[in-house]
Write an enzyme that holds these catalytic residues in place. Structure first.
Site, short mmCIF file in Angstrom:
data_model
loop_
_atom_site.label_atom_id
_atom_site.label_comp_id
_atom_site.label_asym_id
_atom_site.label_seq_id
_atom_site.Cartn_x
_atom_site.Cartn_y
_atom_site.Cartn_z
N PHE A 136 0.70 -1.01 0.04
CA PHE A 136 0.01 -0.01 0.06
C PHE A 136 0.92 1.23 0.03
O PHE A 136 1.76 1.37 0.83
CB PHE A 136 -0.80 0.03 1.31
CG PHE A 136 -1.95 0.85 1.42
CD1 PHE A 136 -3.11 0.83 0.55
CD2 PHE A 136 -1.78 2.18 2.13
CE1 PHE A 136 -4.19 1.73 0.76
CE2 PHE A 136 -2.69 3.16 2.26
CZ PHE A 136 -3.87 2.82 1.48
N ASP A 205 2.41 -5.22 8.92
CA ASP A 205 1.33 -4.46 8.78
C ASP A 205 0.05 -5.37 8.50
O ASP A 205 0.11 -6.15 7.74
CB ASP A 205 1.51 -3.61 7.21
CG ASP A 205 0.31 -2.41 7.41
OD1 ASP A 205 -0.71 -3.08 7.52
OD2 ASP A 205 0.56 -1.52 6.88
N TYR A 230 -10.04 0.73 11.24
CA TYR A 230 -11.41 1.18 10.68
C TYR A 230 -11.88 0.13 9.48
O TYR A 230 -12.93 0.19 8.89
CB TYR A 230 -11.37 2.37 10.19
CG TYR A 230 -10.14 2.82 9.21
CD1 TYR A 230 -10.10 2.51 7.99
CD2 TYR A 230 -9.29 3.49 9.75
CE1 TYR A 230 -8.96 2.70 7.33
CE2 TYR A 230 -8.03 3.88 9.22
CZ TYR A 230 -7.87 3.46 7.82
OH TYR A 230 -6.70 3.73 7.03
N ARG A 379 -12.56 -5.11 -6.17
CA ARG A 379 -12.24 -5.55 -4.96
C ARG A 379 -13.44 -5.96 -4.07
O ARG A 379 -14.38 -4.99 -3.99
CB ARG A 379 -11.34 -4.60 -4.23
CG ARG A 379 -10.08 -5.26 -3.56
CD ARG A 379 -9.39 -4.23 -3.00
NE ARG A 379 -9.90 -3.20 -2.17
CZ ARG A 379 -9.41 -2.61 -1.06
NH1 ARG A 379 -8.30 -2.83 -0.58
NH2 ARG A 379 -10.05 -1.71 -0.55
#
Ligand code: PLP
Length: 404
Positions: A136, A205, A230, A379
């Site tokens: 990312f 991560d 989140y 996705r």
């Protein structure tokens, strides 16, 4: 009723987690974007209202003590801990994932240079920082800056190639447990062992794995880890992230952001910095109490839910989605990006499709919400706490209609 719709009904009837859906605020949209923003847990609005009106509005400054505001980062860290396989006192909540990646990476390089990796370590100059080249973007940007600040050379490589580039010069390695785009699950135990064998420090991560599958941080001897809350933890937009520091490393963890909240005596107001003991050494400044306490309320949905049962349902949901896509979508119209093997699959399915941006717009118009990742990926995230098998069948059916 089609055969697949019938099968979906049977799978839903046998789903031990089906009742958990009522702990969320949802409508008849098929929500397959919980890997970007988890749905709202029903316990959150009332709690936030209490935090604002009573704790802030009436108790005001007293709430730092009386409402437990000051200790919230460690307390909520301990609630996340079992979901990522960590014992108490090793997880602290606060700041964004990006900021925690920075703390963890600079801290990892410093640890490696103390010879504190699990391997032999000392003696050689550890001046390389290895990072997943497909990561990312924020992780890559931060890694580049952390490398520059610590005098390291950045080595971006694909996760498969990590073992070949490790050596006496490796200081730290930043890896993703699950790839955000493809949904590929990487081999955390094997890669952690490989990093340790080189005497380096590993940072994982967990953004796309925590809350979706077992992580086993303690069991696999992970050094440092970060993750957001989140996505599969449903903490709400911008809810604070967390940092895991393995207990044996805490005394030597030297944060590059030593704020007053991580001071041994925060209210001593001393000019010199002396780090507190434990995971709270990862704290920086005043915590963002409103979003942090919304996250705490959101974690209520996990009461009585095991991460193993979530994983089992996640694999069943993604298997069923692949089956339904094969049945509903015209041959050759999409290509499966996510690995088929369970040990290589996170909790999402990514499909490559030429006109993916347009296709996702049409899906959303028809009540199926996934997301589009540039340039050609559809996705679909499957949150087992609130997605059912009927949702899966409907999503694939609507995708077939859009693509036909
Ligand atoms: C979602 C995600 C982030 C988000 O970082 P923020 O600082 O919260 O914006 C970072 N890294 C990965 C791998 C992610 O999936």
């Amino acid at each position: 009723m089609s055969e697949l719709a019938f099968k979906a009904g049977e799978l839903d009837a046998g789903d031990g987690l089906a009742g958990v859906r009522s702990r969320f605020v949802l409508d008849d949209v098929v929500y397959l974007d919980g890997n970007s923003l988890g749905a709202l847990p029903a316990s959150v609005p009332g709690r936030v209202d209490d935090v604002v009106r009573r704790q802030w509005g009436e108790l005001r400054i007293r709430s730092w003590e009386e409402s437990g505001w000051w200790t919230a980062p460690e307390r909520i860290g301990d609630r996340i801990a079992p979901l990522v396989g960590a014992g108490v006192g090793q997880v602290v909540v606060g700041d964004s994932t990006s900021v925690n990646v920075f703390k963890a990476l600079v801290g990892a390089v410093r640890l490696a240079r103390l010879g504190s990796g699990s391997g032999s370590g000392s003696g050689s100059v550890r001046d390389e920082l290895v990072v997943d080249a497909t990561t990312f973007p924020t992780d890559g940007y931060i890694a580049e800056s952390a490398a520059r600040l610590t005098g390291c050379t950045l080595r971006p490589v694909t996760p498969e190639r990590v073992p070949e580039v490790l050596g006496a010069r490796t200081a730290a390695v930043l890896l993703n447990h699950v790839d955000y785009r493809s949904g590929r699950l990487h081999d955390l135990p094997a890669l952690t062992d490989a990093v340790h064998a080189a005497g380096a420090v590993v940072v994982w991560d967990l953004c796309h794995s925590a809350g979706a599958l077992p992580v086993g941080l303690d069991a696999h001897g992970v050094d440092l880890a970060v993750g957001c809350t989140y996505k599969y933890l449903n903490g709400g937009p911008g809810s604070p992230a967390y940092l895991y520091v393995r207990r044996e490393l805490q005394d030597r963890f030297d944060s590059p952001l030593p704020g007053w909240n991580s001071h041994a005596e925060p209210f001593g107001m001393r000019p010199d910095y002396e780090p507190a003991a434990g995971a709270l050494r990862g704290r920086v400044g005043t915590p963002d109490i409103l979003s942090m306490l919304a996250l705490e309320a959101a974690l209520d949905v996990w009461d009585g839910v095991s991460i193993e049962s979530v994983r089992a349902k996640s694999l069943a949901l993604t298997d069923f989605f692949v089956e339904c896509v094969a049945a509903h979508v015209p041959e050759g119209r999409v290509e499966l990006v996510t690995p088929v093997a369970h040990r290589e699959r996170g909790s999402q399915i990514a499909l490559r499709c030429d006109d993916a941006g347009d296709v996702m717009k049409k899906l959303i118009e028809r009540g199926v919400v996934g997301d589009f990742r540039h340039p050609d990926v559809l996705r679909f995230g499957f949150t087992p706490l609130y997605v059912g098998f009927g949702d899966v069948e409907r999503a694939a059916r609507v995708l077939g209609e859009v693509l036909r």
